[in-house]
Design a protein around this motif. Structure first.
Motif, PDB file in Angstrom:
ATOM      1  N   THR A 132       0.838  -1.190   0.000  1.00 32.30           N
ATOM      2  CA  THR A 132       0.000   0.000   0.000  1.00 32.30           C
ATOM      3  C   THR A 132       0.874   1.240   0.000  1.00 32.30           C
ATOM      4  N   PRO A 133       0.414   2.346  -0.526  1.00 30.36           N
ATOM      5  CA  PRO A 133      -0.851   2.468  -1.245  1.00 30.36           C
ATOM      6  C   PRO A 133      -0.751   1.826  -2.628  1.00 30.36           C
ATOM      7  N   GLY A 134      -1.835   1.210  -3.049  1.00 32.04           N
ATOM      8  CA  GLY A 134      -1.879   0.558  -4.354  1.00 32.04           C
ATOM      9  C   GLY A 134      -2.665  -0.732  -4.306  1.00 32.04           C
ATOM     10  N   PRO A 135      -2.607  -1.496  -5.390  1.00 31.10           N
ATOM     11  CA  PRO A 135      -3.374  -2.743  -5.452  1.00 31.10           C
ATOM     12  C   PRO A 135      -2.752  -3.837  -4.583  1.00 31.10           C
ATOM     13  N   VAL A 136      -3.616  -4.554  -3.886  1.00 25.89           N
ATOM     14  CA  VAL A 136      -3.189  -5.675  -3.045  1.00 25.89           C
ATOM     15  C   VAL A 136      -4.045  -6.882  -3.418  1.00 25.89           C
ATOM     16  N   ARG A 137      -3.408  -8.002  -3.650  1.00 22.89           N
ATOM     17  CA  ARG A 137      -4.134  -9.246  -3.939  1.00 22.89           C
ATOM     18  C   ARG A 137      -4.227 -10.043  -2.645  1.00 22.89           C
ATOM     19  N   PHE A 138      -5.425 -10.528  -2.352  1.00 19.25           N
ATOM     20  CA  PHE A 138      -5.692 -11.310  -1.150  1.00 19.25           C
ATOM     21  C   PHE A 138      -5.949 -12.759  -1.538  1.00 19.25           C
ATOM     22  N   TYR A 139      -5.344 -13.662  -0.797  1.00 12.27           N
ATOM     23  CA  TYR A 139      -5.536 -15.101  -0.965  1.00 12.27           C
ATOM     24  C   TYR A 139      -6.145 -15.608   0.337  1.00 12.27           C
ATOM     25  N   HIS A 170     -11.605 -24.540   7.991  1.00 12.50           N
ATOM     26  CA  HIS A 170     -12.417 -25.648   8.513  1.00 12.50           C
ATOM     27  C   HIS A 170     -11.756 -26.958   8.104  1.00 12.50           C
ATOM     28  N   HIS A 171     -11.660 -27.887   9.036  1.00  9.26           N
ATOM     29  CA  HIS A 171     -10.965 -29.155   8.801  1.00  9.26           C
ATOM     30  C   HIS A 171     -11.488 -29.857   7.544  1.00  9.26           C
ATOM     31  N   GLY A 172     -10.587 -30.117   6.620  1.00 11.73           N
ATOM     32  CA  GLY A 172     -10.918 -30.860   5.410  1.00 11.73           C
ATOM     33  C   GLY A 172     -11.492 -30.019   4.279  1.00 11.73           C
ATOM     34  N   CYS A 173     -11.770 -28.753   4.510  1.00 15.26           N
ATOM     35  CA  CYS A 173     -12.344 -27.899   3.464  1.00 15.26           C
ATOM     36  C   CYS A 173     -11.223 -27.376   2.563  1.00 15.26           C
ATOM     37  N   THR A 174     -11.441 -27.407   1.273  1.00 13.64           N
ATOM     38  CA  THR A 174     -10.448 -26.916   0.319  1.00 13.64           C
ATOM     39  C   THR A 174     -10.912 -25.637  -0.389  1.00 13.64           C
ATOM     40  N   THR A 175     -11.977 -25.008   0.113  1.00  7.70           N
ATOM     41  CA  THR A 175     -12.497 -23.788  -0.497  1.00  7.70           C
ATOM     42  C   THR A 175     -11.489 -22.655  -0.326  1.00  7.70           C
ATOM     43  N   HIS A 176     -11.304 -21.903  -1.401  1.00 10.27           N
ATOM     44  CA  HIS A 176     -10.412 -20.748  -1.353  1.00 10.27           C
ATOM     45  C   HIS A 176     -10.917 -19.697  -2.336  1.00 10.27           C
ATOM     46  N   THR A 177     -10.464 -18.474  -2.149  1.00  9.88           N
ATOM     47  CA  THR A 177     -10.826 -17.388  -3.040  1.00  9.88           C
ATOM     48  C   THR A 177      -9.667 -16.406  -3.128  1.00  9.88           C
ATOM     49  N   THR A 178      -9.666 -15.647  -4.198  1.00  5.40           N
ATOM     50  CA  THR A 178      -8.673 -14.606  -4.415  1.00  5.40           C
ATOM     51  C   THR A 178      -9.419 -13.349  -4.843  1.00  5.40           C
ATOM     52  N   PHE A 179      -9.027 -12.200  -4.302  1.00  2.00           N
ATOM     53  CA  PHE A 179      -9.626 -10.945  -4.728  1.00  2.00           C
ATOM     54  C   PHE A 179      -8.598  -9.834  -4.620  1.00  2.00           C
ATOM     55  N   ASP A 180      -8.838  -8.782  -5.368  1.00  2.00           N
ATOM     56  CA  ASP A 180      -7.938  -7.626  -5.388  1.00  2.00           C
ATOM     57  C   ASP A 180      -8.661  -6.404  -4.833  1.00  2.00           C
ATOM     58  N   LEU A 181      -7.963  -5.618  -4.048  1.00  2.00           N
ATOM     59  CA  LEU A 181      -8.459  -4.345  -3.552  1.00  2.00           C
ATOM     60  C   LEU A 181      -7.373  -3.295  -3.741  1.00  2.00           C
ATOM     61  N   VAL A 182      -7.794  -2.090  -4.072  1.00  2.00           N
ATOM     62  CA  VAL A 182      -6.866  -0.974  -4.089  1.00  2.00           C
ATOM     63  C   VAL A 182      -6.977  -0.295  -2.735  1.00  2.00           C
ATOM     64  N   ILE A 183      -5.897  -0.287  -1.992  1.00  2.00           N
ATOM     65  CA  ILE A 183      -5.865   0.310  -0.663  1.00  2.00           C
ATOM     66  C   ILE A 183      -5.076   1.611  -0.767  1.00  2.00           C
ATOM     67  N   PRO A 195     -14.304  -5.680   5.745  1.00  3.48           N
ATOM     68  CA  PRO A 195     -15.680  -5.528   5.243  1.00  3.48           C
ATOM     69  C   PRO A 195     -15.927  -6.300   3.945  1.00  3.48           C
ATOM     70  N   HIS A 196     -14.945  -6.325   3.045  1.00  2.74           N
ATOM     71  CA  HIS A 196     -15.109  -7.060   1.787  1.00  2.74           C
ATOM     72  C   HIS A 196     -15.154  -8.568   2.044  1.00  2.74           C
ATOM     73  N   ILE A 197     -14.323  -9.043   2.945  1.00  3.72           N
ATOM     74  CA  ILE A 197     -14.316 -10.466   3.289  1.00  3.72           C
ATOM     75  C   ILE A 197     -15.689 -10.873   3.832  1.00  3.72           C
ATOM     76  N   GLU A 198     -16.266 -10.040   4.689  1.00  2.00           N
ATOM     77  CA  GLU A 198     -17.593 -10.325   5.244  1.00  2.00           C
ATOM     78  C   GLU A 198     -18.671 -10.279   4.170  1.00  2.00           C
ATOM     79  N   GLU A 199     -18.557  -9.353   3.209  1.00  2.19           N
ATOM     80  CA  GLU A 199     -19.514  -9.288   2.098  1.00  2.19           C
ATOM     81  C   GLU A 199     -19.489 -10.561   1.268  1.00  2.19           C
ATOM     82  N   LEU A 200     -18.336 -11.195   1.189  1.00  2.00           N
ATOM     83  CA  LEU A 200     -18.202 -12.453   0.453  1.00  2.00           C
ATOM     84  C   LEU A 200     -18.789 -13.631   1.229  1.00  2.00           C
ATOM     85  N   GLY A 201     -19.209 -13.392   2.482  1.00  2.00           N
ATOM     86  CA  GLY A 201     -19.810 -14.451   3.289  1.00  2.00           C
ATOM     87  C   GLY A 201     -18.825 -15.204   4.169  1.00  2.00           C
TER      88      GLY A 201
END
Length: 87
Positions: free
Chosen positions: A9-16, A21-34, A58-64
């Motif tokens: 920061t300041p600038g684009p940041v990629r989040f992984y 949760h045990h055994g869950c392989t769900t993942h997501t990637t998103f970009d935010l400009v901070i 706040p964005h993480i919570e919006e994603l559920g």
């Protein structure tokens, strides 16, 4: 750790984000400009390290997704519903 970042920061940041949760392989990637550079490492080490996370919460919570203290991040499938507040 299930949340990592790439970028400065300041600038684009990629989040992984991966579900802890045990055994869950769900993942997501998103970009935010901070736009806020956050505190310096010398002024506030923890604030410096966690600046990206606090900004993205706040964005993480919006994603559920939710952060459960002691358990890490959980995807929408494994998210525990919030307990009703006591009145």
């Amino acid at each position: 750790m299930s949340l990592t970042t790439a970028g400065k920061t300041p600038g684009p940041v990629r989040f992984y984000l991966a579900c802890d949760h045990h055994g869950c392989t769900t993942h997501t990637t998103f970009d935010l400009v901070i736009t806020d550079p956050g505190p310096s490492r010398d002024d506030d080490l923890w604030g410096h390290l966690l600046h990206h996370t606090h900004t993205a919460t706040p964005h993480i919570e919006e994603l559920g997704w939710a952060y459960l203290h002691g358990n890490g991040y959980t995807c929408p499938t494994h998210r525990v519903p919030a307990l009703p507040s006591a009145s």
